[in-house]
Design a protein around this motif. Sequence first.
Motif, PDB file in Angstrom:
ATOM      1  N   ASN A  61       1.004  -1.276  -0.084  1.00 51.98           N
ATOM      2  CA  ASN A  61      -0.118  -0.030   0.048  1.00 51.98           C
ATOM      3  C   ASN A  61       0.836   1.294   0.040  1.00 51.98           C
ATOM      4  O   ASN A  61       2.110   1.211  -0.228  1.00 51.98           O
ATOM      5  CB  ASN A  61      -0.862  -0.001   1.158  1.00 51.98           C
ATOM      6  CG  ASN A  61      -0.293   0.014   2.477  1.00 51.98           C
ATOM      7  OD1 ASN A  61       0.862   0.331   2.659  1.00 51.98           O
ATOM      8  ND2 ASN A  61      -0.869  -0.588   3.625  1.00 51.98           N
ATOM      9  N   TRP A  62       0.381   2.475   0.293  1.00 53.20           N
ATOM     10  CA  TRP A  62       0.875   3.612   0.049  1.00 53.20           C
ATOM     11  C   TRP A  62       2.029   3.776   1.272  1.00 53.20           C
ATOM     12  O   TRP A  62       2.998   4.604   1.093  1.00 53.20           O
ATOM     13  CB  TRP A  62      -0.046   4.948   0.612  1.00 53.20           C
ATOM     14  CG  TRP A  62      -0.779   4.576   1.798  1.00 53.20           C
ATOM     15  CD1 TRP A  62      -1.800   3.875   1.921  1.00 53.20           C
ATOM     16  CD2 TRP A  62      -0.561   5.112   3.119  1.00 53.20           C
ATOM     17  NE1 TRP A  62      -2.460   3.782   3.206  1.00 53.20           N
ATOM     18  CE2 TRP A  62      -1.605   4.458   4.013  1.00 53.20           C
ATOM     19  CE3 TRP A  62       0.491   5.653   3.620  1.00 53.20           C
ATOM     20  CZ2 TRP A  62      -1.466   4.723   5.308  1.00 53.20           C
ATOM     21  CZ3 TRP A  62       0.485   6.078   4.803  1.00 53.20           C
ATOM     22  CH2 TRP A  62      -0.667   5.472   5.984  1.00 53.20           C
ATOM     23  N   TYR A  63       2.125   2.944   2.445  1.00 52.45           N
ATOM     24  CA  TYR A  63       3.217   2.726   3.216  1.00 52.45           C
ATOM     25  C   TYR A  63       4.201   1.754   2.787  1.00 52.45           C
ATOM     26  O   TYR A  63       5.514   2.069   3.046  1.00 52.45           O
ATOM     27  CB  TYR A  63       2.645   2.803   4.724  1.00 52.45           C
ATOM     28  CG  TYR A  63       3.687   2.959   5.656  1.00 52.45           C
ATOM     29  CD1 TYR A  63       4.466   4.072   6.185  1.00 52.45           C
ATOM     30  CD2 TYR A  63       4.162   1.699   6.270  1.00 52.45           C
ATOM     31  CE1 TYR A  63       5.283   4.114   7.131  1.00 52.45           C
ATOM     32  CE2 TYR A  63       5.339   1.656   7.420  1.00 52.45           C
ATOM     33  CZ  TYR A  63       5.699   3.087   7.621  1.00 52.45           C
ATOM     34  OH  TYR A  63       6.920   2.946   8.520  1.00 52.45           O
ATOM     35  N   GLY A 111       3.627   9.815   3.669  1.00 49.06           N
ATOM     36  CA  GLY A 111       2.442   9.434   3.246  1.00 49.06           C
ATOM     37  C   GLY A 111       1.842   9.220   4.668  1.00 49.06           C
ATOM     38  O   GLY A 111       0.351   9.289   4.700  1.00 49.06           O
TER      39      GLY A 111
END
Length: 243
Positions: A61-63, A111
Amino acid sequence: MTPVIRFACILLIAVEIIFIPLYLKKMWPTKNWHSLGYKMICATAYVALAALVTGSTGGANWYSLPMLIGFAASWLGDLMLHIPKPTKVFFGTGMVFFAVAHIFYCLAYIGVQRSYFPTVKTVSLWEILTAVIIVAAYLAVCLIKKVSFGSMLLPCAIYGIFVTIMMIKSSLLSIRLLEQDVNGMTVPAVLLLIGGISFFLSDGSLALISFDTRYKKFRLKVFNIVTYFGAQICLALSILYFV
């Protein structure tokens, strides 16, 4: 996280605990191919831990994605820095890989910052200036102590700014999470704080060991390695909390 994945994570951390002492014993006082093998087992363990944790949270995911890229770059950095009888090319290449790793770690922190603190500026000028001042102060003390960086002074200074900015971003994010008492974020905040500071301390000690024989002491090398792999484990485990 299922019991099987939890057991696998514990096993990977156990691998680190077992092989770090073996690596330290084998590599001292000179790097060799056997110690490189042990080190890369430790490096592979933190990458595998991050990948396993990522899979347990439903995938990248974004992280976790930038963190995984950072771990992969760190793995390559570990390889380049520990090749027996290294040249400046290998050392410099290793620093480049670690600088890339810190960029992606920072992207992951940004993020989280955007998600929990959208009004906070992505990167502030004072954060960059603080990093420059810290690195300049460190190098000034080293030069006063007659630590000779030679032609690697500028590359080390540039790399130092990267790792220091990473440390500042992770520490500030941790402090904000704790200060705002964000629900369920105490553990990841502590992991980020320990991870960022430990990485910074590890690289600071590595510079002394690498460029001045007066500081090439086994106890300092133990500190350097324990803080480094400890930092990577903390950052890998932080992936559990940002989904």
